[in-house]
Design a protein around this motif. Structure first.
Motif, mmCIF file in Angstrom:
data_model
loop_
_atom_site.group_PDB
_atom_site.id
_atom_site.type_symbol
_atom_site.label_atom_id
_atom_site.label_comp_id
_atom_site.label_asym_id
_atom_site.label_seq_id
_atom_site.Cartn_x
_atom_site.Cartn_y
_atom_site.Cartn_z
ATOM 1 N N ALA A 36 2.010 -3.177 4.874
ATOM 2 C CA ALA A 36 2.759 -2.689 3.707
ATOM 3 C C ALA A 36 2.377 -3.448 2.446
ATOM 4 C CB ALA A 36 4.256 -2.815 3.952
ATOM 5 N N ALA A 37 2.193 -4.779 2.587
ATOM 6 C CA ALA A 37 1.796 -5.578 1.423
ATOM 7 C C ALA A 37 0.407 -5.204 0.941
ATOM 8 C CB ALA A 37 1.858 -7.066 1.776
ATOM 9 N N VAL A 38 -0.494 -4.969 1.918
ATOM 10 C CA VAL A 38 -1.866 -4.572 1.533
ATOM 11 C C VAL A 38 -1.849 -3.238 0.805
ATOM 12 C CG1 VAL A 38 -4.126 -3.907 2.436
ATOM 13 C CG2 VAL A 38 -2.945 -5.912 3.350
ATOM 14 N N VAL A 39 -1.073 -2.298 1.346
ATOM 15 C CA VAL A 39 -0.984 -0.987 0.688
ATOM 16 C C VAL A 39 -0.387 -1.118 -0.715
ATOM 17 C CG1 VAL A 39 0.133 1.262 0.793
ATOM 18 C CG2 VAL A 39 -0.884 0.274 2.854
ATOM 19 N N ALA A 40 0.666 -1.936 -0.794
ATOM 20 C CA ALA A 40 1.293 -2.126 -2.110
ATOM 21 C C ALA A 40 0.322 -2.779 -3.090
ATOM 22 C CB ALA A 40 2.554 -2.972 -1.973
ATOM 23 N N ALA A 41 -0.395 -3.784 -2.580
ATOM 24 C CA ALA A 41 -1.366 -4.449 -3.456
ATOM 25 C C ALA A 41 -2.449 -3.486 -3.904
ATOM 26 C CB ALA A 41 -1.970 -5.654 -2.730
ATOM 27 N N LEU A 43 -2.113 -0.284 -4.172
ATOM 28 C CA LEU A 43 -1.524 0.634 -5.164
ATOM 29 C C LEU A 43 -1.403 -0.026 -6.526
ATOM 30 C CD1 LEU A 43 1.280 2.347 -3.026
ATOM 31 C CD2 LEU A 43 -0.885 3.333 -3.773
ATOM 32 N N VAL A 44 -0.955 -1.335 -6.484
ATOM 33 C CA VAL A 44 -0.856 -2.049 -7.758
ATOM 34 C C VAL A 44 -2.223 -2.195 -8.410
ATOM 35 C CG1 VAL A 44 -0.279 -4.268 -8.809
ATOM 36 C CG2 VAL A 44 1.244 -3.260 -7.106
ATOM 37 N N LEU A 45 -3.215 -2.558 -7.570
ATOM 38 C CA LEU A 45 -4.560 -2.710 -8.109
ATOM 39 C C LEU A 45 -5.073 -1.376 -8.648
ATOM 40 C CD1 LEU A 45 -7.048 -4.466 -8.554
ATOM 41 C CD2 LEU A 45 -7.797 -3.886 -6.218
#
Length: 550
Positions: A36-41, A43-45
């Protein structure tokens, strides 16, 4: 004791071997938050990579703008969103933070204009009616084409309160016009060529010197090719009325120019046909006749001193010579003569000697040969032969004055001294002469002894009154008696002349006797004519009737 017995019985049973498994440091359950953190990162990136720059726009008011709702559009394409709205330090302005998309980053560059689109009623009609349903939005105008920016180079802008008159994507050219005053022109006023609207006024401002107004106009393509180096612009606002020998002429471009003003242009100089470059500067003439007039050449400045009232003379009044408008008044001031202890007027004017035609050409040729000043030589020669300036009335109703340059042979000789501007001697105006004559007449009238005349007249009237009283007392009764006697005499005459009176009867008898006498004289004349001897012998016997004469 019991423990010992049990162990003795179980000696033959092998002890079980215990094998311990290795404990895992990370549980598989932790993969879920990691993913989830990787996906969020990511998305943020991705959002950061796709997000464009943030720019600040300063407006006077934030009317119609809403955070996270108001869109930013360029050519009706959404390129950003309002991110925040706040005040500046002194709360005199509103700062709107706008987040642009990455594809529109090049809009944040010098030359870009931002304004809020709202319903507006202007000179060119109604605009922004679509915002009544969709709400206000921020529109963008930026340079486009091959030279357009692709990256953000400016992040602070001052928003426009009204839409720009001309956007960057509109084909055409801008020109600068220098006018004496703005007149009725305004932003959006039309520009005409052969009475066709080909452009508009986009801005105006005072010149740095303060002596003129700079008016910027935009001419749409392809009509901008008609603006050449020989083109002249003039103010087409209102109605141009001319009165000449051909009668009354009225010129106007359109009804729109009557209301909001306008500018017109035409190609005047046939020798200059090259197309004018963008940003070229032209003079804005006051009227079409001024724009199409022949060039006046170099101006020649003069100054005149008038020791009389110049009421009615204004800047712009004509300077006339032999019926030709040779120049105009440019300045009027007043000074004091310490020697004579009186004020006098100084009038500056500009002359255009080339309007004299062949005379000026001959003088110029001579001056060029002798390397002398043409205008100064011509003026000096004319002053030597009696040229003087004089004020005259151009309109008896309004009292307007103009200056005429005319030869006065009886004027006192004047030596022309070199000066800048050239000093032209003056003579007293006709109006001043008339006033002087009237003053002399008034002075003579003042010398008449009206008081003594009035006293004598009163004495005469008093004597007349006493005489009339005497006439009433003494003469009037006698006159009354005389009239009564005359009336009686007339009555007697009437009685005498009545039909039944003695005078008419006697007159009739006298007339009868006179008739008889006349007949007797006629008979005597007839007899003497037949018997002339009767004058000597006398009358003979009367003949017997029927007896023949011997």
């Amino acid at each position: 004791m019991a423990e010992e017995n049990i162990s003795s019985r179980d000696d033959s049973i092998n002890a079980p071997a215990v094998v311990r498994k290795k404990e895992r440091r990370i549980s598989w359950i932790w993969l879920v938050p990691v993913l989830a953190a990787v996906v969020a990162a990511s998305l943020v990136l991705r959002t950061w990579l796709l997000q464009g720059p943030e720019v600040s726009i300063v407006f006077d008011t934030a009317e119609g703008l809403e955070v996270k709702k108001t869109q930013v559009r360029y050519k009706d394409v959404v390129v950003g969103l309002v991110d925040d709205i706040h005040f500046n330090e002194d709360r005199s302005k509103v700062i709107v933070d706008v987040r642009l998309s990455r594809d529109a980053a090049g809009l944040a560059a010098p030359g870009t204009n931002f304004w809020v689109v709202r319903p507006r009623l202007g000179l060119n009609g109604v605009s922004g009616l679509g915002t009544l349903l969709s709400g206000a939005y921020i529109d963008v105008d930026a340079p486009d084409g091959a030279g357009a920016e692709t990256k953000a180079t400016q992040f602070e802008f001052v928003g426009l309160e009204t839409p720009p008159a001309v956007t960057h994507d509109r084909a055409g050219k801008r020109y600068m016009l220098k006018a004496h005053d703005l007149g009725s022109l305004d932003i959006g006023s039309p520009v005409y060529y052969r009475r066709i609207n080909v452009g508009r006024v986009i801005s105006y401002a005072l010149d740095e010197s303060g002596d003129a107004v700079n008016v910027e106009v935009f001419v749409d393509a392809p009509n901008d090719r008609f603006v050449t180096e020989g083109t002249r612009f003039w103010n087409a606002s209102g109605i141009d009325v001319q009165v000449d020998t051909n009668g009354l002429k009225v010129h106007t471009q359109s009804l729109v120019s009557l209301a909001i003003g306008g500018v017109a242009f035409a190609h005047v100089n046939p020798g200059l046909t090259q197309e004018a470059k963008a940003g070229a500067t032209f003079e804005l003439y006051r009227s079409e006749s001024d724009a199409k007039a022949n060039p006046d050449g170099d101006p020649f400045h003069i100054r005149m001193r008038f020791d009389q009232s110049i009421r009615g003379l204004a800047v712009g009044a004509t300077v006339d010579f032999q019926g030709i408008t040779l120049g105009e008044v440019t300045k009027i001031s007043i000074d004091f003569d310490n020697e004579n202890k009186r004020f006098f007027a100084l009038v500056d004017a500009v002359l255009y000697p080339e309007r004299l035609g062949p005379v000026y050409d001959r003088m110029r040729a001579r001056a060029e040969a002798e390397r002398d000043n043409t205008g100064g030589r011509l003026i000096a020669t004319m002053i030597r032969y009696g040229l003087r300036a004089q004020l005259r009335t151009s309109n008896l109703l309004t009292g307007q004055l103009y200056i005429v340059l005319e030869n006065f042979p009886k004027a006192k000789p004047v030596d022309l001294e070199p000066s800048e501007p050239v000093m032209i001697p003056t003579v007293q105006g006709n109006l001043e002469q008339l006033q002087q004559q009237i003053t002399n007449i008034v002075d003579k009238i003042d010398k008449i002894p009206f008081d003594q005349i009035g006293k004598d007249l009163r004495e005469t009237l008093s004597s007349t009154s006493r005489l009339l009283k005497n006439l009433d007392k003494s003469v009037a009764p006698e006159v009354s008696k005389t009239l009564q006697a005359a009336r009686k005499s007339l009555d007697n005459i009437n009685e005498l002349l009545a039909r039944d009176g003695s005078l008419p009867a006697n007159a009739d008898l006298a007339l009868t006797e006179l008739g008889r006498a006349a007949r007797s004289l006629r008979s005597l004349a007839d007899y003497l004519q037949v018997h002339p001897e009767a004058l000597i012998r006398g009358r003979g016997d009367d003949p017997i009737p029927g007896q023949l004469r011997k």
